[in-house]
Design a protein around this motif. Structure first.
Motif, PDB file in Angstrom:
ATOM      1  N   GLY A 211      43.627 -51.567  31.037  1.00  0.00           N
ATOM      2  CA  GLY A 211      44.478 -52.131  32.087  1.00  0.00           C
ATOM      3  C   GLY A 211      45.507 -51.131  32.571  1.00  0.00           C
ATOM      4  N   LYS A 212      46.077 -51.448  33.707  1.00  0.00           N
ATOM      5  CA  LYS A 212      47.122 -50.596  34.272  1.00  0.00           C
ATOM      6  C   LYS A 212      48.366 -51.419  34.534  1.00  0.00           C
ATOM      7  N   LYS A 213      49.499 -50.743  34.516  1.00  0.00           N
ATOM      8  CA  LYS A 213      50.770 -51.442  34.773  1.00  0.00           C
ATOM      9  C   LYS A 213      50.927 -51.592  36.283  1.00  0.00           C
ATOM     10  N   ILE A 214      50.480 -52.719  36.807  1.00  0.00           N
ATOM     11  CA  ILE A 214      50.467 -52.885  38.272  1.00  0.00           C
ATOM     12  C   ILE A 214      51.131 -54.179  38.727  1.00  0.00           C
ATOM     13  N   TYR A 215      51.564 -55.039  37.788  1.00  0.00           N
ATOM     14  CA  TYR A 215      52.058 -56.366  38.171  1.00  0.00           C
ATOM     15  C   TYR A 215      53.399 -56.653  37.508  1.00  0.00           C
ATOM     16  N   PRO A 216      54.376 -57.299  38.209  1.00  0.00           N
ATOM     17  CA  PRO A 216      54.362 -57.593  39.649  1.00  0.00           C
ATOM     18  C   PRO A 216      54.503 -56.294  40.453  1.00  0.00           C
ATOM     19  N   TYR A 217      53.972 -56.305  41.632  1.00  0.00           N
ATOM     20  CA  TYR A 217      53.853 -55.104  42.441  1.00  0.00           C
ATOM     21  C   TYR A 217      55.183 -54.356  42.578  1.00  0.00           C
ATOM     22  N   GLN A 218      56.287 -55.133  42.809  1.00  0.00           N
ATOM     23  CA  GLN A 218      57.590 -54.487  43.053  1.00  0.00           C
ATOM     24  C   GLN A 218      58.205 -53.891  41.782  1.00  0.00           C
ATOM     25  N   ALA A 219      57.931 -54.504  40.632  1.00  0.00           N
ATOM     26  CA  ALA A 219      58.534 -54.029  39.379  1.00  0.00           C
ATOM     27  C   ALA A 219      57.574 -54.284  38.221  1.00  0.00           C
ATOM     28  N   PRO A 220      56.508 -53.496  38.130  1.00  0.00           N
ATOM     29  CA  PRO A 220      55.459 -53.769  37.134  1.00  0.00           C
ATOM     30  C   PRO A 220      55.984 -53.750  35.706  1.00  0.00           C
ATOM     31  N   ARG A 221      55.454 -54.680  34.897  1.00  0.00           N
ATOM     32  CA  ARG A 221      55.875 -54.776  33.493  1.00  0.00           C
ATOM     33  C   ARG A 221      54.662 -54.643  32.573  1.00  0.00           C
ATOM     34  N   GLU A 222      54.903 -54.027  31.416  1.00  0.00           N
ATOM     35  CA  GLU A 222      53.788 -53.778  30.504  1.00  0.00           C
ATOM     36  C   GLU A 222      53.156 -55.077  29.990  1.00  0.00           C
ATOM     37  N   SER A 223      54.005 -56.099  29.767  1.00  0.00           N
ATOM     38  CA  SER A 223      53.454 -57.329  29.176  1.00  0.00           C
ATOM     39  C   SER A 223      52.330 -57.922  30.032  1.00  0.00           C
ATOM     40  N   PHE A 224      52.408 -57.713  31.329  1.00  0.00           N
ATOM     41  CA  PHE A 224      51.369 -58.286  32.188  1.00  0.00           C
ATOM     42  C   PHE A 224      50.022 -57.565  32.061  1.00  0.00           C
ATOM     43  N   ILE A 225      50.060 -56.362  31.505  1.00  0.00           N
ATOM     44  CA  ILE A 225      48.776 -55.674  31.275  1.00  0.00           C
ATOM     45  C   ILE A 225      47.946 -56.504  30.291  1.00  0.00           C
ATOM     46  N   TRP A 226      48.615 -56.913  29.213  1.00  0.00           N
ATOM     47  CA  TRP A 226      47.880 -57.665  28.172  1.00  0.00           C
ATOM     48  C   TRP A 226      47.469 -59.035  28.709  1.00  0.00           C
ATOM     49  N   SER A 227      48.309 -59.590  29.597  1.00  0.00           N
ATOM     50  CA  SER A 227      47.967 -60.891  30.197  1.00  0.00           C
ATOM     51  C   SER A 227      46.693 -60.801  31.025  1.00  0.00           C
ATOM     52  N   ALA A 228      46.436 -59.642  31.566  1.00  0.00           N
ATOM     53  CA  ALA A 228      45.211 -59.478  32.362  1.00  0.00           C
ATOM     54  C   ALA A 228      44.021 -59.122  31.475  1.00  0.00           C
ATOM     55  N   ILE A 229      44.290 -58.358  30.426  1.00  0.00           N
ATOM     56  CA  ILE A 229      43.183 -57.871  29.588  1.00  0.00           C
ATOM     57  C   ILE A 229      42.584 -58.995  28.725  1.00  0.00           C
ATOM     58  N   TYR A 230      43.444 -59.783  28.056  1.00  0.00           N
ATOM     59  CA  TYR A 230      42.904 -60.672  27.026  1.00  0.00           C
ATOM     60  C   TYR A 230      42.092 -61.867  27.539  1.00  0.00           C
ATOM     61  N   PRO A 231      42.484 -62.510  28.627  1.00  0.00           N
ATOM     62  CA  PRO A 231      41.584 -63.566  29.126  1.00  0.00           C
ATOM     63  C   PRO A 231      40.202 -63.011  29.496  1.00  0.00           C
ATOM     64  N   ALA A 232      40.191 -61.806  30.068  1.00  0.00           N
ATOM     65  CA  ALA A 232      38.905 -61.198  30.445  1.00  0.00           C
ATOM     66  C   ALA A 232      38.086 -60.873  29.199  1.00  0.00           C
ATOM     67  N   ALA A 233      38.771 -60.332  28.191  1.00  0.00           N
ATOM     68  CA  ALA A 233      38.055 -59.983  26.956  1.00  0.00           C
ATOM     69  C   ALA A 233      37.484 -61.245  26.296  1.00  0.00           C
ATOM     70  N   GLN A 234      38.246 -62.331  26.334  1.00  0.00           N
ATOM     71  CA  GLN A 234      37.765 -63.577  25.732  1.00  0.00           C
ATOM     72  C   GLN A 234      36.568 -64.129  26.503  1.00  0.00           C
ATOM     73  N   ASN A 235      36.655 -64.100  27.844  1.00  0.00           N
ATOM     74  CA  ASN A 235      35.477 -64.510  28.635  1.00  0.00           C
ATOM     75  C   ASN A 235      34.253 -63.692  28.232  1.00  0.00           C
ATOM     76  N   LEU A 236      34.496 -62.415  28.030  1.00  0.00           N
ATOM     77  CA  LEU A 236      33.393 -61.508  27.697  1.00  0.00           C
ATOM     78  C   LEU A 236      32.725 -61.911  26.380  1.00  0.00           C
TER      79      LEU A 236
END
Ligand SMILES: Cc1cc2nc3c(=O)[nH]c(=O)nc-3n(C[C@H](O)[C@H](O)[C@H](O)COP(=O)(O)O)c2cc1C
Length: 209
Positions: free
Chosen positions: A106-131
């Motif tokens: 994942g990349k630190k891209i969210y929220p666009y104006q002030a990206p935070r690291e915690s949101f990287i994991w929020s994007a990675i783990y649901p996808a990994a679980q679906n996988l």
């Protein structure tokens, strides 16, 4: 297989056969992972799928060298620990033969104006679980791992992963050489609080990583 059966039998499979996996199945599993939600639908996760034999060996060897002796020495105070750590030891020593290694990044891209690291994991783990659930539904074994952390510089170099890309987890995938089956989890009544926090309904297991 319905989704409840897939979820309730999706054991961590640490014994995987070296037999190849059809590319169409890999695509099916990754496509299911892309259906996962992400903050603001930012979709800040990518899947790095390693199938090339030379690269799998490079990664497997680096992780085995970093982890094997440490895992071998870990305490196995009860059956659960013994099964898990024996499995981990086996996986570490056979990783190079596993047909598919998937790095969910994942990349630190969210929220666009002030990206935070915690949101990287929020994007990675649901996808990994679906996988892993999709893989289970197709009869493929997987296990979440953070093995990549033990040899990250070598893995980054082998796979040309840029510095601004975080690696969330590494999921080995293969045809299982162990059984899927019912999971040991705390029951609904012990994990669910209705309308207000109802004190400690259970004791958390003491687990070392
Ligand atoms: C974020 C995360 C990291 C994990 N890391 C590892 C790991 O590095 N090595 C490993 O063997 N299992 C790892 N696991 C798998 C867990 O040990 C496993 O899901 C848990 O023991 C339950 O096993 P079961 O699903 O077979 O019941 C990880 C799981 C999660 C969710």
């Amino acid at each position: 297989m319905d989704v409840f059966e897939a979820m309730s039998t999706c054991r961590a499979i640490r014994y995987l056969k070296p037999d190849p996996i059809d590319a169409a199945l890999v695509e099916q599993v990754i496509t299911a992972a892309t259906w996962a939600p992400s903050p603001g639908n930012s979709q800040g996760r990518d899947f790095l799928v390693v199938t090339e034999e030379a690269k799998r060996k490079q990664i497997g060897d680096a992780i085995e060298q970093a982890m094997a002796s440490r895992v071998a020495k870990m305490d196995r105070p009860d059956r659960t620990h013994r099964l898990m750590l024996d499995g981990t030891e086996h996986l570490v020593s056979t990783l190079k033969d596993c047909p598919v290694l998937i790095f969910v990044c994942g990349k630190k891209i969210y929220p666009y104006q002030a990206p935070r690291e915690s949101f990287i994991w929020s994007a990675i783990y649901p996808a990994a679980q679906n996988l892993v659930i999709a893989a289970r539904a197709l009869g493929l074994g997987t296990v979440f791992t953070t093995f990549q952390g033990s040899a990250e510089p070598a893995i980054r170099e082998a796979l040309s992963i840029p510095d601004d890309v975080y690696i969330g987890c590494m999921i080995p995938m293969g045809w299982p050489d162990a059984k899927f089956g019912p999971l040991k989890r705390d029951p609904f009544k012990e994990v669910t609080h209705f309308n207000q926090w109802q004190g400690d309904l259970r004791t958390y297991p003491a687990v070392d990583g």
